[in-house]
Design a protein around this motif. Structure first.
Motif, PDB file in Angstrom:
ATOM      1  N   SER A   2      -1.726   0.528   8.207  1.00  0.00           N
ATOM      2  CA  SER A   2      -2.694  -0.060   7.304  1.00  0.00           C
ATOM      3  C   SER A   2      -3.861   0.308   7.138  1.00  0.00           C
ATOM      4  O   SER A   2      -4.875  -0.475   7.097  1.00  0.00           O
ATOM      5  CB  SER A   2      -2.360  -1.433   8.160  1.00  0.00           C
ATOM      6  OG  SER A   2      -2.731  -1.540   9.282  1.00  0.00           O
TER       7      SER A   2
ATOM      8  N   GLN B 181      -5.559  -1.169   4.181  1.00  0.00           N
ATOM      9  CA  GLN B 181      -5.548  -2.382   4.337  1.00  0.00           C
ATOM     10  C   GLN B 181      -6.850  -2.872   5.004  1.00  0.00           C
ATOM     11  O   GLN B 181      -7.353  -3.915   5.071  1.00  0.00           O
ATOM     12  CB  GLN B 181      -4.388  -3.199   4.776  1.00  0.00           C
ATOM     13  CG  GLN B 181      -3.351  -3.368   3.931  1.00  0.00           C
ATOM     14  CD  GLN B 181      -2.761  -2.167   3.754  1.00  0.00           C
ATOM     15  OE1 GLN B 181      -2.578  -1.192   4.550  1.00  0.00           O
ATOM     16  NE2 GLN B 181      -2.032  -1.822   2.464  1.00  0.00           N
TER      17      GLN B 181
ATOM     18  N   PRO C 192      -6.332   0.057  12.147  1.00  0.00           N
ATOM     19  CA  PRO C 192      -5.041  -0.085  11.608  1.00  0.00           C
ATOM     20  C   PRO C 192      -4.111  -0.671  12.672  1.00  0.00           C
ATOM     21  O   PRO C 192      -3.123  -1.432  12.481  1.00  0.00           O
ATOM     22  CB  PRO C 192      -4.668   1.385  11.634  1.00  0.00           C
ATOM     23  CG  PRO C 192      -5.827   2.010  11.019  1.00  0.00           C
ATOM     24  CD  PRO C 192      -6.834   1.523  11.875  1.00  0.00           C
TER      25      PRO C 192
ATOM     26  N   PRO D 276      -4.964  -6.432   9.442  1.00  0.00           N
ATOM     27  CA  PRO D 276      -4.715  -5.649   8.359  1.00  0.00           C
ATOM     28  C   PRO D 276      -3.149  -5.439   8.137  1.00  0.00           C
ATOM     29  O   PRO D 276      -2.556  -5.370   7.295  1.00  0.00           O
ATOM     30  CB  PRO D 276      -5.231  -4.183   8.791  1.00  0.00           C
ATOM     31  CG  PRO D 276      -5.595  -4.384  10.172  1.00  0.00           C
ATOM     32  CD  PRO D 276      -5.828  -5.679  10.558  1.00  0.00           C
ATOM     33  N   LYS D 277      -2.423  -5.743   9.420  1.00  0.00           N
ATOM     34  CA  LYS D 277      -0.866  -5.722   9.183  1.00  0.00           C
ATOM     35  C   LYS D 277      -0.220  -6.669   8.475  1.00  0.00           C
ATOM     36  O   LYS D 277       0.586  -6.744   7.784  1.00  0.00           O
ATOM     37  CB  LYS D 277      -0.388  -5.833  10.575  1.00  0.00           C
ATOM     38  CG  LYS D 277      -0.568  -4.593  11.239  1.00  0.00           C
ATOM     39  CD  LYS D 277      -0.321  -4.884  12.895  1.00  0.00           C
ATOM     40  CE  LYS D 277      -0.615  -3.671  13.625  1.00  0.00           C
ATOM     41  NZ  LYS D 277      -0.846  -4.108  15.135  1.00  0.00           N
TER      42      LYS D 277
ATOM     43  N   TRP E 287      -0.775  -5.921   4.941  1.00  0.00           N
ATOM     44  CA  TRP E 287       0.058  -4.863   4.506  1.00  0.00           C
ATOM     45  C   TRP E 287       1.427  -5.540   4.157  1.00  0.00           C
ATOM     46  O   TRP E 287       2.172  -5.381   3.372  1.00  0.00           O
ATOM     47  CB  TRP E 287       0.356  -3.802   5.443  1.00  0.00           C
ATOM     48  CG  TRP E 287       1.422  -2.843   5.373  1.00  0.00           C
ATOM     49  CD1 TRP E 287       1.036  -1.575   4.714  1.00  0.00           C
ATOM     50  CD2 TRP E 287       2.797  -2.998   5.357  1.00  0.00           C
ATOM     51  NE1 TRP E 287       2.526  -0.960   4.572  1.00  0.00           N
ATOM     52  CE2 TRP E 287       3.543  -1.739   4.818  1.00  0.00           C
ATOM     53  CE3 TRP E 287       3.719  -4.023   5.826  1.00  0.00           C
ATOM     54  CZ2 TRP E 287       4.916  -1.551   4.734  1.00  0.00           C
ATOM     55  CZ3 TRP E 287       5.224  -3.744   5.829  1.00  0.00           C
ATOM     56  CH2 TRP E 287       5.704  -2.408   5.336  1.00  0.00           C
TER      57      TRP E 287
END
Length: 472
Positions: A100, A103, A124, A129-130, A133
């Motif tokens: 990610s 993201q 990440p 951010p996951k 994603w």
């Protein structure tokens, strides 16, 4: 008697703590990690629950029936997404997953004050951010999400029926206002979520609910209170009594952590330092984090063809300084924040043997911890405690002391780590007096700096910039 349950990456660990402060029993059930694509790292949350029950039931039944409270700790950052009926929608995306990066940049663009709110870079490995994603690559899954939980809090849901978390674990999501110890509406909104998707927040020593009668009956204990608990490193700190400003320890688990307790937030996002809430009220902490510590040793032992880690360590002890190794097998956090960083050997010759490679791997981790030490800005000569499975190696402990130029001390029972702290938080949640629970363990063997590694550290430090952008 109090029960600590640690939801780790490679195993679930359980520990029973007596009222005298002594560890009465321990058990462990293994876990596996799935890596279906490069940079991906996932686990099935149902495996956490199955292994938890196995590890609890492996404890002596006559001791289980005396349990008066339970505490939880766990691997941080894992994105566990549940649907309307609390069913698992997809495998959990773990802390060492690096998919990610884009993201993270998007979240920082959407919320310009992200580092001020969260006291950290968006990385990440973090949870938020996951979810971006998932929204971009699995929109049907994202649309079905009703709850997002961290790994230990999924186990809590099965234990108590409560959707709850603690401040220390929530601090690693990129959704928490670190200073305010509350969910940030701005950060949640930037990922298309709201507070209704989040568990209720508690301090780590507070009870979040009671063990379900059906689970209690299966485990052979009463329906006792379950503490909010802590992320694995904050829980380890509790077990070491590391709550006062300046208290420090190094954890040599799957990942490696250099931990320092603080009385207020002290962020340093430019060096990829983690600034989180502690497991106790009005306490915070900083961490330098490397993603492969004992994982590096495990990999190097397999790579070198050794029958066991113990055999690999024995070979390393007789090896001399030679090759260098970058331990970035899963990317790196502190100080590089580079999910695409890769491991590398350098300085290999025709005379290099398997033991030399193991020594290089151990030294690489020690130098990565020195990077964390420098990023944290910690100086002086106070003793740093070592915990985690890797802490049992005298050879590695000496190498770390040399790399840090600072004394380090093994801790008796230090491999109990987070499960011990979780049990202590369970004791506090059940009403045990803090003075009787929160104590500092006696240090074990102390390793003073003996060898000057400054020239080797300087040479090692030139490898990452030289190899940056060279990917597998």
């Amino acid at each position: 008697m109090w029960l600590g349950i640690d939801i780790g990456t490679s195993s679930i660990k359980t520990l029973l703590l007596g009222s005298d402060g002594a560890i009465a029993a321990q058990a462990e059930a293994p876990l596996t990690v799935s890596r279906p694509q490069p940079l991906w790292s996932e686990q099935d949350p149902e495996d956490w629950w199955t292994a938890t029950e196995r590890a609890v039931l492996d404890l002596p039944p006559e001791l289980r029936k005396t349990v008066g409270g339970i505490g939880l700790s766990g691997q941080m950052h894992g994105a566990t997404v549940l649907g309307a009926d609390d069913s698992v929608l997809r495998p959990a995306i773990l802390w060492n997953d690096g998919r990610s990066t884009a993201q993270c940049e998007e979240l920082m663009r959407r919320v310009l004050a992200a580092t001020e709110i969260t006291a950290n870079l968006v990385m990440p490995g973090f949870t938020a951010p996951k979810l971006l994603w998932i929204a971009e690559h699995e929109p049907d899954v994202f649309a079905a999400i009703r709850t997002v939980l961290l790994p230990k809090d999924f186990v809590r849901l099965r234990m108590t029926g409560d959707k709850a978390s603690d401040m220390s674990d929530a601090a690693g999501t990129s959704w928490l206002d670190i200073a305010g110890r509350a969910w940030s509406d701005a950060m949640l909104d930037a990922t298309g979520l709201s507070e209704r998707h989040m568990p209720r927040l508690y301090e780590g020593c507070e009870p979040t609910g009671m063990l379900r009668p059906a689970v209690a009956d299966r485990w052979g204990m009463e329906a006792v209170p379950v503490a909010a608990g802590a992320g694995d490193n904050a829980a380890s700190a509790i077990g070491l009594g590391a709550a006062d400003p300046g208290d420090a320890f190094i954890s040599l688990g799957t990942s490696g952590v250099f931990f320092v307790a603080d009385e207020s937030p002290r962020p340093n996002p430019d060096a990829a330092v983690h600034c989180y809430c502690h497991a106790l009220p009005e306490r915070w902490h900083r961490m330098g984090v490397i993603l492969s510590a004992a994982a590096t040793l495990d990999w190097a032992a397999r790579f070198g063809g050794f029958a066991s880690v113990a055999e690999a360590l024995a070979a390393a002890e007789s090896a001399k300084a030679g090759p260098y190794f970058l331990p970035y097998l899963s990317g790196e956090r502190t100080p590089h924040n580079d999910a695409e960083a890769t491991g590398a050997f350098a300085g290999i010759t025709a005379d290099t043997g398997p033991g030399d490679l193991i020594r290089a791997a151990l030294e690489g981790v020690a130098f990565a911890l020195a990077d964390c030490h420098n990023a944290l800005g910690e100086a002086g000569d106070t003793v740093v405690h070592l915990v985690g499975g890797g802490s049992r190696s005298d050879h590695w402990a000496q190498m770390i002391a040399d790399a840090l130029r600072r004394p380090v001390a093994q801790v008796a029972g230090g491999d109990a780590g987070a499960a011990l702290g979780a049990a202590q938080l369970g004791a506090l949640a059940s009403g045990a007096p803090p003075d009787a629970i929160l104590s500092r363990p006696d240090p074990g063997k102390v390793f003073e700096p003996e060898n000057d590694l400054s020239d080797r550290y300087a040479a090692w430090s030139r490898l990452y910039p030289a190899l940056k952008g060279v990917h597998a």
